[in-house]
Scaffold this motif. Structure first.
Motif, PDB file in Angstrom:
ATOM      1  N   LEU A   3     -27.577 -49.119  -6.637  1.00 50.13           N
ATOM      2  CA  LEU A   3     -26.394 -48.282  -6.763  1.00 50.13           C
ATOM      3  C   LEU A   3     -26.242 -47.413  -5.519  1.00 50.13           C
ATOM      4  CD1 LEU A   3     -24.128 -47.137  -8.624  1.00 50.13           C
ATOM      5  CD2 LEU A   3     -25.809 -45.461  -9.377  1.00 50.13           C
ATOM      6  N   ARG A   4     -25.095 -47.482  -4.878  1.00 48.05           N
ATOM      7  CA  ARG A   4     -24.844 -46.636  -3.701  1.00 48.05           C
ATOM      8  C   ARG A   4     -24.376 -45.270  -4.183  1.00 48.05           C
ATOM      9  NH1 ARG A   4     -25.866 -48.723   0.715  1.00 48.05           N
ATOM     10  NH2 ARG A   4     -24.705 -47.412   2.120  1.00 48.05           N
ATOM     11  N   SER A   5     -24.939 -44.245  -3.557  1.00 51.58           N
ATOM     12  CA  SER A   5     -24.598 -42.874  -3.914  1.00 51.58           C
ATOM     13  C   SER A   5     -24.033 -42.152  -2.708  1.00 51.58           C
ATOM     14  CB  SER A   5     -25.849 -42.122  -4.393  1.00 51.58           C
ATOM     15  OG  SER A   5     -26.356 -42.717  -5.561  1.00 51.58           O
ATOM     16  N   HIS A   6     -23.153 -41.220  -2.991  1.00 51.40           N
ATOM     17  CA  HIS A   6     -22.556 -40.366  -1.955  1.00 51.40           C
ATOM     18  C   HIS A   6     -23.094 -38.965  -2.203  1.00 51.40           C
ATOM     19  CE1 HIS A   6     -18.659 -39.374   0.432  1.00 51.40           C
ATOM     20  NE2 HIS A   6     -19.666 -38.612   0.800  1.00 51.40           N
ATOM     21  N   TYR A   7     -23.912 -38.499  -1.276  1.00 45.67           N
ATOM     22  CA  TYR A   7     -24.501 -37.170  -1.352  1.00 45.67           C
ATOM     23  C   TYR A   7     -23.691 -36.220  -0.482  1.00 45.67           C
ATOM     24  CZ  TYR A   7     -28.617 -39.665  -3.103  1.00 45.67           C
ATOM     25  OH  TYR A   7     -29.475 -40.459  -3.818  1.00 45.67           O
ATOM     26  N   TYR A   8     -23.356 -35.065  -1.038  1.00 44.67           N
ATOM     27  CA  TYR A   8     -22.657 -34.010  -0.312  1.00 44.67           C
ATOM     28  C   TYR A   8     -23.642 -32.860  -0.120  1.00 44.67           C
ATOM     29  CZ  TYR A   8     -18.585 -36.640  -1.913  1.00 44.67           C
ATOM     30  OH  TYR A   8     -17.681 -37.644  -2.165  1.00 44.67           O
ATOM     31  N   LEU A   9     -23.994 -32.600   1.127  1.00 36.53           N
ATOM     32  CA  LEU A   9     -24.997 -31.593   1.454  1.00 36.53           C
ATOM     33  C   LEU A   9     -24.386 -30.509   2.310  1.00 36.53           C
ATOM     34  CD1 LEU A   9     -27.619 -34.187   2.714  1.00 36.53           C
ATOM     35  CD2 LEU A   9     -27.512 -33.229   0.416  1.00 36.53           C
ATOM     36  N   SER A  10     -25.035 -29.363   2.368  1.00 35.21           N
ATOM     37  CA  SER A  10     -24.617 -28.329   3.307  1.00 35.21           C
ATOM     38  C   SER A  10     -25.853 -27.682   3.919  1.00 35.21           C
ATOM     39  CB  SER A  10     -23.727 -27.279   2.649  1.00 35.21           C
ATOM     40  OG  SER A  10     -24.441 -26.541   1.701  1.00 35.21           O
ATOM     41  N   ILE A  11     -25.657 -27.202   5.129  1.00 34.41           N
ATOM     42  CA  ILE A  11     -26.707 -26.502   5.872  1.00 34.41           C
ATOM     43  C   ILE A  11     -26.093 -25.199   6.349  1.00 34.41           C
ATOM     44  CG2 ILE A  11     -28.228 -26.592   7.876  1.00 34.41           C
ATOM     45  CD1 ILE A  11     -27.921 -29.721   7.608  1.00 34.41           C
ATOM     46  N   ALA A  12     -26.666 -24.099   5.915  1.00 34.28           N
ATOM     47  CA  ALA A  12     -26.092 -22.789   6.229  1.00 34.28           C
ATOM     48  C   ALA A  12     -26.291 -22.411   7.697  1.00 34.28           C
ATOM     49  CB  ALA A  12     -26.703 -21.717   5.326  1.00 34.28           C
ATOM     50  N   ILE A 104     -35.434 -31.355   8.630  1.00 33.60           N
ATOM     51  CA  ILE A 104     -34.867 -30.000   8.685  1.00 33.60           C
ATOM     52  C   ILE A 104     -35.487 -29.033   7.680  1.00 33.60           C
ATOM     53  CG2 ILE A 104     -32.687 -30.700   9.717  1.00 33.60           C
ATOM     54  CD1 ILE A 104     -31.408 -30.551   6.928  1.00 33.60           C
ATOM     55  N   GLY A 105     -36.609 -29.407   7.109  1.00 33.14           N
ATOM     56  CA  GLY A 105     -37.258 -28.516   6.151  1.00 33.14           C
ATOM     57  C   GLY A 105     -36.408 -28.307   4.911  1.00 33.14           C
ATOM     58  N   SER A 106     -36.484 -27.142   4.350  1.00 32.45           N
ATOM     59  CA  SER A 106     -35.727 -26.831   3.132  1.00 32.45           C
ATOM     60  C   SER A 106     -34.391 -26.162   3.452  1.00 32.45           C
ATOM     61  CB  SER A 106     -36.562 -25.921   2.229  1.00 32.45           C
ATOM     62  OG  SER A 106     -36.827 -24.697   2.900  1.00 32.45           O
ATOM     63  N   ASN A 107     -33.910 -26.355   4.641  1.00 33.40           N
ATOM     64  CA  ASN A 107     -32.691 -25.684   5.107  1.00 33.40           C
ATOM     65  C   ASN A 107     -31.408 -26.402   4.704  1.00 33.40           C
ATOM     66  OD1 ASN A 107     -33.905 -23.493   6.792  1.00 33.40           O
ATOM     67  ND2 ASN A 107     -34.877 -25.292   7.702  1.00 33.40           N
ATOM     68  N   TRP A 108     -31.418 -27.143   3.632  1.00 28.84           N
ATOM     69  CA  TRP A 108     -30.240 -27.866   3.178  1.00 28.84           C
ATOM     70  C   TRP A 108     -30.067 -27.661   1.678  1.00 28.84           C
ATOM     71  CZ3 TRP A 108     -30.972 -31.863  -0.376  1.00 28.84           C
ATOM     72  CH2 TRP A 108     -32.296 -32.280  -0.543  1.00 28.84           C
ATOM     73  N   GLN A 109     -28.845 -27.909   1.243  1.00 25.12           N
ATOM     74  CA  GLN A 109     -28.526 -27.752  -0.172  1.00 25.12           C
ATOM     75  C   GLN A 109     -27.701 -28.948  -0.622  1.00 25.12           C
ATOM     76  OE1 GLN A 109     -25.921 -24.470  -1.046  1.00 25.12           O
ATOM     77  NE2 GLN A 109     -26.267 -24.610  -3.237  1.00 25.12           N
ATOM     78  N   LEU A 110     -28.086 -29.562  -1.730  1.00 23.32           N
ATOM     79  CA  LEU A 110     -27.291 -30.623  -2.331  1.00 23.32           C
ATOM     80  C   LEU A 110     -26.152 -29.972  -3.087  1.00 23.32           C
ATOM     81  CD1 LEU A 110     -26.899 -33.628  -3.024  1.00 23.32           C
ATOM     82  CD2 LEU A 110     -28.364 -33.240  -5.030  1.00 23.32           C
ATOM     83  N   ARG A 111     -24.934 -30.269  -2.694  1.00 23.09           N
ATOM     84  CA  ARG A 111     -23.767 -29.659  -3.316  1.00 23.09           C
ATOM     85  C   ARG A 111     -23.194 -30.554  -4.423  1.00 23.09           C
ATOM     86  NH1 ARG A 111     -22.343 -25.233  -0.775  1.00 23.09           N
ATOM     87  NH2 ARG A 111     -20.154 -25.240  -1.355  1.00 23.09           N
ATOM     88  N   ASP A 112     -23.310 -31.860  -4.227  1.00 21.35           N
ATOM     89  CA  ASP A 112     -22.765 -32.791  -5.221  1.00 21.35           C
ATOM     90  C   ASP A 112     -23.317 -34.183  -4.920  1.00 21.35           C
ATOM     91  OD1 ASP A 112     -21.308 -33.770  -7.362  1.00 21.35           O
ATOM     92  OD2 ASP A 112     -19.353 -33.536  -6.418  1.00 21.35           O
ATOM     93  N   MET A 113     -23.266 -35.037  -5.921  1.00 21.20           N
ATOM     94  CA  MET A 113     -23.649 -36.442  -5.755  1.00 21.20           C
ATOM     95  C   MET A 113     -22.771 -37.268  -6.667  1.00 21.20           C
ATOM     96  SD  MET A 113     -27.276 -38.212  -6.551  1.00 21.20           S
ATOM     97  CE  MET A 113     -26.947 -39.354  -7.867  1.00 21.20           C
ATOM     98  N   ARG A 114     -22.252 -38.353  -6.100  1.00 23.76           N
ATOM     99  CA  ARG A 114     -21.377 -39.226  -6.876  1.00 23.76           C
ATOM    100  C   ARG A 114     -21.656 -40.677  -6.546  1.00 23.76           C
ATOM    101  NH1 ARG A 114     -15.647 -35.971  -6.293  1.00 23.76           N
ATOM    102  NH2 ARG A 114     -16.538 -34.000  -6.979  1.00 23.76           N
ATOM    103  N   LYS A 115     -21.209 -41.557  -7.397  1.00 18.66           N
ATOM    104  CA  LYS A 115     -21.292 -42.973  -7.121  1.00 18.66           C
ATOM    105  C   LYS A 115     -20.377 -43.261  -5.920  1.00 18.66           C
ATOM    106  CE  LYS A 115     -20.217 -47.348  -9.285  1.00 18.66           C
ATOM    107  NZ  LYS A 115     -19.682 -48.010 -10.471  1.00 18.66           N
ATOM    108  N   ALA A 116     -20.884 -44.019  -4.967  1.00 14.83           N
ATOM    109  CA  ALA A 116     -20.091 -44.323  -3.764  1.00 14.83           C
ATOM    110  C   ALA A 116     -19.183 -45.519  -4.008  1.00 14.83           C
ATOM    111  CB  ALA A 116     -21.001 -44.593  -2.588  1.00 14.83           C
TER     112      ALA A 116
END
Length: 116
Positions: A3-12, A104-116
């Motif tokens: 299953l392909r997933s689309h991850y939405y991440l952010s880095i402050a 990048i260590g823990s400097n990221w945040q998963l904002r959302d994940m959806r089926k691609a």
């Protein structure tokens, strides 16, 4: 077929987004460099193999952790004061998390994940 997933991440704060081991860490300067580094980490075994070689018992590392996705795509862009990253892959979150933490260590945040 996976299953392909689309991850939405952010880095402050991209300037401080570095992994704990300098020789494995992201060392670029902008969103395009970051996207290229993450994409390479998902598409090729290079980062995983370098990390595995640093372990006390490299042969005991689960080889499944080294899975790759030659079709993974990553893009990153500035949004407000953060970097937004769009990542599409069939790799499970456990592998994506491991590669991101190396880079990048823990400097990221998963904002959302959806089926691609």
């Amino acid at each position: 077929m996976a299953l392909r997933s689309h991850y939405y991440l952010s880095i402050a704060d991209l300037a401080h987004a570095r992994g704990p081991v300098p020789s494995l860490s992201y060392d670029g300067a902008g969103p395009d460099d970051l996207a290229a580094a993450v994409q390479e980490a998902l598409r090729t075994p290079s980062l995983f193999e370098r990390w595995r070689a640093m372990q006390e018992e490299p042969d005991e590392v689960d080889p499944a952790l080294g899975a790759t996705d030659a079709a993974a795509t990553v893009s990153a862009h500035v949004h407000d004061l953060r970097i937004d990253v769009d990542l599409i892959t069939d790799l499970p979150m456990s592998i994506v998390r491991h590669r991101l933490n190396l880079l990048i260590g823990s400097n990221w945040q998963l904002r959302d994940m959806r089926k691609a």
